[in-house]
Write a protein that holds these residues in place. Sequence first.
Motif, PDB file in Angstrom:
ATOM      1  N   LEU A 133       0.858  -1.186   0.000  1.00  0.00           N
ATOM      2  CA  LEU A 133       0.000   0.000   0.000  1.00  0.00           C
ATOM      3  C   LEU A 133       0.893   1.234   0.000  1.00  0.00           C
ATOM      4  O   LEU A 133       1.883   1.282   0.749  1.00  0.00           O
ATOM      5  N   VAL A 134       0.551   2.195  -0.833  1.00  0.00           N
ATOM      6  CA  VAL A 134       1.296   3.464  -0.873  1.00  0.00           C
ATOM      7  C   VAL A 134       0.287   4.596  -0.642  1.00  0.00           C
ATOM      8  O   VAL A 134      -0.602   4.821  -1.471  1.00  0.00           O
ATOM      9  N   LEU A 135       0.407   5.249   0.489  1.00  0.00           N
ATOM     10  CA  LEU A 135      -0.509   6.339   0.841  1.00  0.00           C
ATOM     11  C   LEU A 135       0.205   7.654   0.562  1.00  0.00           C
ATOM     12  O   LEU A 135       1.192   7.990   1.226  1.00  0.00           O
ATOM     13  N   VAL A 136      -0.252   8.364  -0.448  1.00  0.00           N
ATOM     14  CA  VAL A 136       0.441   9.594  -0.850  1.00  0.00           C
ATOM     15  C   VAL A 136      -0.330  10.801  -0.305  1.00  0.00           C
ATOM     16  O   VAL A 136      -1.456  11.076  -0.724  1.00  0.00           O
ATOM     17  N   PHE A 137       0.300  11.491   0.637  1.00  0.00           N
ATOM     18  CA  PHE A 137      -0.328  12.642   1.307  1.00  0.00           C
ATOM     19  C   PHE A 137       0.083  13.946   0.648  1.00  0.00           C
ATOM     20  O   PHE A 137       1.227  14.112   0.224  1.00  0.00           O
ATOM     21  N   SER A 138      -0.868  14.874   0.624  1.00  0.00           N
ATOM     22  CA  SER A 138      -0.528  16.241   0.237  1.00  0.00           C
ATOM     23  C   SER A 138      -1.337  17.196   1.103  1.00  0.00           C
ATOM     24  O   SER A 138      -2.279  16.785   1.791  1.00  0.00           O
ATOM     25  N   TRP A 162       3.789   9.693 -10.910  1.00  0.00           N
ATOM     26  CA  TRP A 162       4.881   8.730 -10.746  1.00  0.00           C
ATOM     27  C   TRP A 162       4.417   7.535  -9.913  1.00  0.00           C
ATOM     28  O   TRP A 162       4.632   6.388 -10.286  1.00  0.00           O
ATOM     29  N   PHE A 163       3.742   7.800  -8.794  1.00  0.00           N
ATOM     30  CA  PHE A 163       3.279   6.697  -7.940  1.00  0.00           C
ATOM     31  C   PHE A 163       2.183   5.891  -8.635  1.00  0.00           C
ATOM     32  O   PHE A 163       2.186   4.661  -8.560  1.00  0.00           O
ATOM     33  N   TRP A 164       1.259   6.579  -9.316  1.00  0.00           N
ATOM     34  CA  TRP A 164       0.213   5.845 -10.028  1.00  0.00           C
ATOM     35  C   TRP A 164       0.828   4.946 -11.094  1.00  0.00           C
ATOM     36  O   TRP A 164       0.358   3.840 -11.318  1.00  0.00           O
ATOM     37  N   SER A 165       1.864   5.437 -11.741  1.00  0.00           N
ATOM     38  CA  SER A 165       2.413   4.595 -12.821  1.00  0.00           C
ATOM     39  C   SER A 165       3.301   3.479 -12.274  1.00  0.00           C
ATOM     40  O   SER A 165       3.282   2.380 -12.794  1.00  0.00           O
ATOM     41  N   GLU A 166       4.022   3.719 -11.191  1.00  0.00           N
ATOM     42  CA  GLU A 166       4.866   2.657 -10.607  1.00  0.00           C
ATOM     43  C   GLU A 166       4.046   1.639  -9.807  1.00  0.00           C
ATOM     44  O   GLU A 166       4.363   0.464  -9.788  1.00  0.00           O
ATOM     45  N   PHE A 167       3.038   2.137  -9.085  1.00  0.00           N
ATOM     46  CA  PHE A 167       2.264   1.276  -8.166  1.00  0.00           C
ATOM     47  C   PHE A 167       0.760   1.494  -8.366  1.00  0.00           C
ATOM     48  O   PHE A 167       0.069   1.966  -7.452  1.00  0.00           O
ATOM     49  N   PRO A 168       0.256   1.159  -9.546  1.00  0.00           N
ATOM     50  CA  PRO A 168      -1.142   1.485  -9.849  1.00  0.00           C
ATOM     51  C   PRO A 168      -2.132   0.812  -8.908  1.00  0.00           C
ATOM     52  O   PRO A 168      -3.145   1.397  -8.539  1.00  0.00           O
ATOM     53  N   ARG A 169      -1.848  -0.401  -8.494  1.00  0.00           N
ATOM     54  CA  ARG A 169      -2.769  -1.150  -7.625  1.00  0.00           C
ATOM     55  C   ARG A 169      -2.713  -0.626  -6.193  1.00  0.00           C
ATOM     56  O   ARG A 169      -3.720  -0.611  -5.488  1.00  0.00           O
ATOM     57  N   GLN A 170      -1.539  -0.185  -5.764  1.00  0.00           N
ATOM     58  CA  GLN A 170      -1.342   0.119  -4.345  1.00  0.00           C
ATOM     59  C   GLN A 170      -1.573   1.591  -3.963  1.00  0.00           C
ATOM     60  O   GLN A 170      -1.744   1.891  -2.790  1.00  0.00           O
ATOM     61  N   ARG A 184      13.821   4.732  -2.452  1.00  0.00           N
ATOM     62  CA  ARG A 184      14.915   3.772  -2.592  1.00  0.00           C
ATOM     63  C   ARG A 184      15.165   3.054  -1.266  1.00  0.00           C
ATOM     64  O   ARG A 184      15.344   3.701  -0.241  1.00  0.00           O
ATOM     65  N   GLY A 185      15.124   1.764  -1.301  1.00  0.00           N
ATOM     66  CA  GLY A 185      15.476   1.002  -0.098  1.00  0.00           C
ATOM     67  C   GLY A 185      14.331   0.810   0.885  1.00  0.00           C
ATOM     68  O   GLY A 185      14.496   0.130   1.888  1.00  0.00           O
ATOM     69  N   ALA A 186      13.161   1.392   0.624  1.00  0.00           N
ATOM     70  CA  ALA A 186      12.040   1.219   1.561  1.00  0.00           C
ATOM     71  C   ALA A 186      11.561  -0.230   1.504  1.00  0.00           C
ATOM     72  O   ALA A 186      11.366  -0.772   0.421  1.00  0.00           O
ATOM     73  N   GLN A 187      11.399  -0.827   2.676  1.00  0.00           N
ATOM     74  CA  GLN A 187      11.104  -2.263   2.696  1.00  0.00           C
ATOM     75  C   GLN A 187       9.784  -2.619   3.363  1.00  0.00           C
ATOM     76  O   GLN A 187       9.324  -3.740   3.265  1.00  0.00           O
ATOM     77  N   GLN A 188       9.206  -1.666   4.097  1.00  0.00           N
ATOM     78  CA  GLN A 188       7.963  -1.969   4.813  1.00  0.00           C
ATOM     79  C   GLN A 188       6.821  -2.186   3.809  1.00  0.00           C
ATOM     80  O   GLN A 188       6.863  -1.642   2.705  1.00  0.00           O
ATOM     81  N   PRO A 189       5.800  -2.929   4.222  1.00  0.00           N
ATOM     82  CA  PRO A 189       4.675  -3.141   3.299  1.00  0.00           C
ATOM     83  C   PRO A 189       3.824  -1.893   3.054  1.00  0.00           C
ATOM     84  O   PRO A 189       3.189  -1.775   2.015  1.00  0.00           O
ATOM     85  N   VAL A 190       3.827  -0.967   4.021  1.00  0.00           N
ATOM     86  CA  VAL A 190       3.018   0.255   3.842  1.00  0.00           C
ATOM     87  C   VAL A 190       3.939   1.470   3.765  1.00  0.00           C
ATOM     88  O   VAL A 190       4.706   1.737   4.693  1.00  0.00           O
ATOM     89  N   TRP A 191       3.850   2.179   2.674  1.00  0.00           N
ATOM     90  CA  TRP A 191       4.633   3.409   2.511  1.00  0.00           C
ATOM     91  C   TRP A 191       3.691   4.602   2.677  1.00  0.00           C
ATOM     92  O   TRP A 191       2.628   4.652   2.052  1.00  0.00           O
TER      93      TRP A 191
END
Length: 201
Positions: free
Chosen positions: A10-15, A117-125, A97-104
Amino acid sequence: MGDRVSEPELVLVFSGKRKSGKDYVTDLLLDRLGSDVCCVLRLSGPLKQQYAQEHGLDLAQLLGSGLYKEQYRSDMIHWGETRRSQDPGFFCRLATRGAQQPVWVVSDARRLSDLQWFWSEFPRQTRCVRVQSSEQTRKQRGWSFTTGVDDAESECGLDSGVEFDWIITNEADAPSLDKQLQPILKLAMEAASSSSTSRSS
Ligand SMILES: Nc1ncnc2c1ncn2[C@@H]1O[C@H](COP(=O)(O)OP(=O)(O)O)[C@@H](O)[C@H]1O
Ligand SMILES: C[C@@](O)(CCOP(=O)(O)OP(=O)(O)O)CC(=O)O
């Protein structure tokens, strides 16, 4: 990407505007989820690191929330934009780079190119979260309008055109942050448990 050892679940992108409480809210998420499950990634981290190095500045102060950072903000924005214009994913790649946890938890997206960038790298997450506070509250936290900063892309790039998955209102009279973060925490815990199942099998 070569440095990535595992994909996040899961990648939670805050703004949010400055002094809306992006750091405060993302630190709270980290506190609730723990550092085995979650890491907070700041796109401004590698930017400040390189900017401080090139300009002989105090990185710790640039990373803090005091006046020091504000003195350099406008110049840092321009410096970062030069880098981004050559390579829009430059700071996103370095920060992850180097992040290993399941939730970013990415604490500081500012431009559509960051989200793309995040949508294209991690569209599902990828999920997008907006933190909002009134101008009055932000003023109480030390904000004052600065021309060239508060009317520029760095602060306004995500004001429209994005459908956020969640909007968190960080105000004293809003429901508690724990309550507002509940659906996000639930999703993050599900992501962490599916990651531990897939990693152990
Ligand atoms: N809900 C809150 N309760 C108490 N203090 C807060 C809260 N939200 C933000 N703050 C404080 O307001 C200031 C700005 O918050 P910060 O998270 O650094 O904003 P941003 O990262 O969006 O610029 C910090 O000193 C922070 O501790
Ligand atoms: C040059 C910057 O990266 C500086 C960002 O610094 P912070 O992310 O510390 O800012 P706030 O938390 O909103 O106060 C902005 C940019 O346009 O990249």
